[in-house]
Scaffold this motif. Sequence first.
Motif, PDB file in Angstrom:
ATOM      1  N   ARG A   1       0.791  -1.154  -0.070  1.00 30.11           N
ATOM      2  CA  ARG A   1       0.090   0.059   0.003  1.00 30.11           C
ATOM      3  C   ARG A   1       0.974   1.179   0.092  1.00 30.11           C
ATOM      4  O   ARG A   1       2.204   1.113   0.267  1.00 30.11           O
ATOM      5  CB  ARG A   1      -1.020   0.047   1.178  1.00 30.11           C
ATOM      6  CG  ARG A   1      -0.291   0.004   2.519  1.00 30.11           C
ATOM      7  CD  ARG A   1      -1.363  -0.005   3.592  1.00 30.11           C
ATOM      8  NE  ARG A   1      -2.038   1.482   3.955  1.00 30.11           N
ATOM      9  CZ  ARG A   1      -3.120   1.732   3.614  1.00 30.11           C
ATOM     10  NH1 ARG A   1      -4.011   0.602   3.316  1.00 30.11           N
ATOM     11  NH2 ARG A   1      -3.885   2.562   3.782  1.00 30.11           N
ATOM     12  N   VAL A   2       0.220   2.520  -0.323  1.00 37.35           N
ATOM     13  CA  VAL A   2       0.796   3.754  -0.234  1.00 37.35           C
ATOM     14  C   VAL A   2       0.040   4.530   0.568  1.00 37.35           C
ATOM     15  O   VAL A   2      -1.134   4.487   0.646  1.00 37.35           O
ATOM     16  CB  VAL A   2       0.830   4.504  -1.680  1.00 37.35           C
ATOM     17  CG1 VAL A   2       1.655   5.690  -1.592  1.00 37.35           C
ATOM     18  CG2 VAL A   2       1.670   3.334  -2.694  1.00 37.35           C
TER      19      VAL A   2
ATOM     20  N   LEU B   1      -5.710   0.313  -4.742  1.00 34.99           N
ATOM     21  CA  LEU B   1      -7.130  -0.133  -4.460  1.00 34.99           C
ATOM     22  C   LEU B   1      -6.822  -0.454  -2.823  1.00 34.99           C
ATOM     23  O   LEU B   1      -7.708  -0.136  -2.041  1.00 34.99           O
ATOM     24  CB  LEU B   1      -7.668  -1.331  -5.003  1.00 34.99           C
ATOM     25  CG  LEU B   1      -8.239  -0.989  -6.515  1.00 34.99           C
ATOM     26  CD1 LEU B   1      -8.592  -2.324  -7.390  1.00 34.99           C
ATOM     27  CD2 LEU B   1      -9.407  -0.198  -6.514  1.00 34.99           C
ATOM     28  N   ASN B   2      -5.736  -1.163  -2.537  1.00 34.09           N
ATOM     29  CA  ASN B   2      -5.272  -1.496  -1.164  1.00 34.09           C
ATOM     30  C   ASN B   2      -4.849  -0.348  -0.316  1.00 34.09           C
ATOM     31  O   ASN B   2      -4.656  -0.434   0.859  1.00 34.09           O
ATOM     32  CB  ASN B   2      -4.498  -2.659  -0.992  1.00 34.09           C
ATOM     33  CG  ASN B   2      -5.011  -4.001  -1.417  1.00 34.09           C
ATOM     34  OD1 ASN B   2      -6.219  -4.348  -0.837  1.00 34.09           O
ATOM     35  ND2 ASN B   2      -4.522  -5.028  -2.147  1.00 34.09           N
TER      36      ASN B   2
ATOM     37  N   GLU C   1     -11.326  -5.530  -8.950  1.00 33.77           N
ATOM     38  CA  GLU C   1     -11.511  -4.748  -7.583  1.00 33.77           C
ATOM     39  C   GLU C   1     -10.743  -5.728  -6.695  1.00 33.77           C
ATOM     40  O   GLU C   1     -10.095  -6.610  -6.980  1.00 33.77           O
ATOM     41  CB  GLU C   1     -13.028  -4.843  -7.372  1.00 33.77           C
ATOM     42  CG  GLU C   1     -13.630  -6.214  -7.260  1.00 33.77           C
ATOM     43  CD  GLU C   1     -15.135  -6.075  -6.960  1.00 33.77           C
ATOM     44  OE1 GLU C   1     -15.709  -4.973  -6.494  1.00 33.77           O
ATOM     45  OE2 GLU C   1     -15.859  -7.238  -7.315  1.00 33.77           O
ATOM     46  N   VAL C   2     -10.731  -5.341  -5.365  1.00 32.35           N
ATOM     47  CA  VAL C   2     -10.068  -6.040  -4.410  1.00 32.35           C
ATOM     48  C   VAL C   2     -11.070  -6.951  -3.709  1.00 32.35           C
ATOM     49  O   VAL C   2     -12.252  -6.669  -3.123  1.00 32.35           O
ATOM     50  CB  VAL C   2      -9.410  -5.271  -3.251  1.00 32.35           C
ATOM     51  CG1 VAL C   2      -8.999  -5.833  -2.030  1.00 32.35           C
ATOM     52  CG2 VAL C   2      -8.159  -4.385  -3.923  1.00 32.35           C
TER      53      VAL C   2
ATOM     54  N   GLY D   1      -0.839 -11.499   3.744  1.00 21.30           N
ATOM     55  CA  GLY D   1      -1.721 -10.905   4.280  1.00 21.30           C
ATOM     56  C   GLY D   1      -2.519  -9.535   3.367  1.00 21.30           C
ATOM     57  O   GLY D   1      -3.089  -8.699   4.193  1.00 21.30           O
ATOM     58  N   ILE D   2      -2.113  -9.774   2.362  1.00 18.10           N
ATOM     59  CA  ILE D   2      -2.421  -8.645   1.432  1.00 18.10           C
ATOM     60  C   ILE D   2      -3.906  -8.938   0.709  1.00 18.10           C
ATOM     61  O   ILE D   2      -3.920 -10.208  -0.003  1.00 18.10           O
ATOM     62  CB  ILE D   2      -1.369  -8.221   0.449  1.00 18.10           C
ATOM     63  CG1 ILE D   2      -0.195  -7.910   1.352  1.00 18.10           C
ATOM     64  CG2 ILE D   2      -1.849  -7.082  -0.471  1.00 18.10           C
ATOM     65  CD1 ILE D   2       1.093  -7.847   0.320  1.00 18.10           C
ATOM     66  N   PRO D   3      -4.845  -8.451   0.612  1.00 18.77           N
ATOM     67  CA  PRO D   3      -6.190  -8.581   0.024  1.00 18.77           C
ATOM     68  C   PRO D   3      -5.819  -8.694  -1.622  1.00 18.77           C
ATOM     69  O   PRO D   3      -5.037  -8.052  -2.088  1.00 18.77           O
ATOM     70  CB  PRO D   3      -7.107  -7.284   0.251  1.00 18.77           C
ATOM     71  CG  PRO D   3      -6.678  -6.857   1.601  1.00 18.77           C
ATOM     72  CD  PRO D   3      -5.191  -6.926   1.599  1.00 18.77           C
ATOM     73  N   VAL D   4      -6.312  -9.809  -2.197  1.00 21.14           N
ATOM     74  CA  VAL D   4      -6.048  -9.973  -3.407  1.00 21.14           C
ATOM     75  C   VAL D   4      -7.096  -9.435  -4.340  1.00 21.14           C
ATOM     76  O   VAL D   4      -8.278  -9.086  -4.187  1.00 21.14           O
ATOM     77  CB  VAL D   4      -5.939 -11.574  -3.593  1.00 21.14           C
ATOM     78  CG1 VAL D   4      -5.175 -12.365  -2.628  1.00 21.14           C
ATOM     79  CG2 VAL D   4      -7.483 -12.278  -3.682  1.00 21.14           C
ATOM     80  N   PRO D   5      -6.652  -9.399  -5.679  1.00 18.91           N
ATOM     81  CA  PRO D   5      -7.587  -8.912  -6.839  1.00 18.91           C
ATOM     82  C   PRO D   5      -8.798  -9.933  -7.101  1.00 18.91           C
ATOM     83  O   PRO D   5      -8.574 -11.183  -6.945  1.00 18.91           O
ATOM     84  CB  PRO D   5      -6.863  -8.872  -8.138  1.00 18.91           C
ATOM     85  CG  PRO D   5      -5.272  -8.846  -7.555  1.00 18.91           C
ATOM     86  CD  PRO D   5      -5.417  -9.773  -6.227  1.00 18.91           C
TER      87      PRO D   5
END
Length: 565
Positions: free
Chosen positions: A259-260, A303-304, A432-433, A442-446
């Motif tokens: 993320r940013v 998106l994240n 979308e996520v 632990g990062i939400p996937v597409p």
Amino acid sequence: MTGTSYQGFAYDVVVVGSGAGGGMAAYVLTQAGHRVLMLEAGRDYDPKTETPMFHTAAQAPLRGTSTPDKNFGFYDATVDGGWQVPGEPYTTAPGSEFLWWRARMLGGRTNHWGRFSLRFSEHDFKAYSRDGLGADWPMEYADLAPWYDQAEKLIGVSGDNSGLDDMPDSSPGVLQPPPQPRVPELLLSAAAKKLGIPTAYMHRAVLTKPLDERQACFYATPCGRGCSIGAAFQTTTSLLPMAEATGRLKIVTDAMVSRVTTDKNGKAENVSFVDRTTQKTVDIPTHVLILAASACETARILLNSKDDRHPGGLANSSGELGRNLMDSTGANFTGYIDSLEGRPRYNEDGNTSNHLFIPWWGHKAQARGELDFARGYHFEFGGGFGAPGMGIGGLAEGYGSELRRSVHKGYGSTVRLALRGEMLPNSDCFMEVDDKVVDKWGIPVPKFHWRWSEQELNQVAHGQKTAHQIIKTMGGRVYEPDMTPEELLKKGGEIIHEVGTTRMGSSAKHSVTNQWGQCWDVPNLFIMDGGVFASNPHKNCTLTLMTLAMRNADHLSTTMVRGEL
């Protein structure tokens, strides 16, 4: 100098991704005197020591054929990647089917790609103005033409100026000489000419003359394995070593960006990544950030990056983030040419793939309304003598000595026409996520949504009819002549040309970035991968991706020197 540092390395710009866009951006910026910190999600990779250039199929499991964990065969250069990556899933919406290719390695997909390097034309940049579909680019071909020259010369593109409207000419002295056509290609060219269809030399980022520290190709091994002598372009044998030689590039591998975050003024302030070796999250401050992680990975990061101020994701005031997802259309046609039977055997390898191809010839017919699809396609050609693998196609007849005779007689007599075409963006194709699924970091996937439109199906139907005509004009017979366009059309993502998820444009209302890849909403955030494409012409996207990155990184450098960021 910004005063920002990581592990003792002071940097001005953070670049996420080391492939075509990230590698070119790092090269341009370091040459201009800026210091770059590059974050790469995959592992380190050295093509000089890791490329199995001279290994034969007999030395590989199953003679090197494709398997679920090595989609393009045992020797393919992609490591820790493919359409499925262990621990890194993605999801699709009900009724959708989409394949997402990842290359978790330094250099990304440039280690593996086909090296086809075709310029977009005037038709491609302003297609909406011609047919009212999709979107125009916020630039014209003339704006990019001199940058195409620079990119082609830098990476080393072989080919020839055809003078065709689908293939803009390069300036004199830019292209390296093309390899000569082989016998099946000469037969193809003659057959196409009878039908009023032109052929041309394929433009390919494979050296026919030495360039810098890279050697010329000697036609020994498939380019998809990677190239230890640097003849086939990849950032790991060219742009990255040249950038590192300045002393102004530091590469951090195994850095999975998640993320940013932004400051109170709306500028990108920190980049977060998971160190894949320690499992720890690291926050990197940034004054200028370039995302070049690939179209879908960059969109995923943004998106994240949603928060209270950006509930729909960062840089998404237009609502276009993740939308306009496009891939190339793909369909394969195969035939058997009797006149090629029993010809003398000789080395016909060439630079792996086709030396000639069929560019799109139907712009005028489309302008006259004679075709039921709006955008074009081309044919890539395969055939001739090659090292045997696991498959023998439809050549085998009988048993024992009869079987051997049939295979020997038919060797080199099968030809393949691969259609690659332009897809129009549609509202059913986006990402979308998936908030319910995360990867092992632990990062939400597409989550992908996908549907081909009638435009693409009609295009493939036209390509099928044309391919069959060409094969028959060559004196051949078509394998599987009765397949429908729906059966022929490859799945979304299968051609690995996905673009458009962070589309550029001339208005913040309808696009994510301006023509320089600069996000409308976040002025110190730039996108330099295929996500910015406003359309997806039938030509392979990598040359234009690198050309845009070269142009936009040069513009960014000028902006930084002026103190405007």
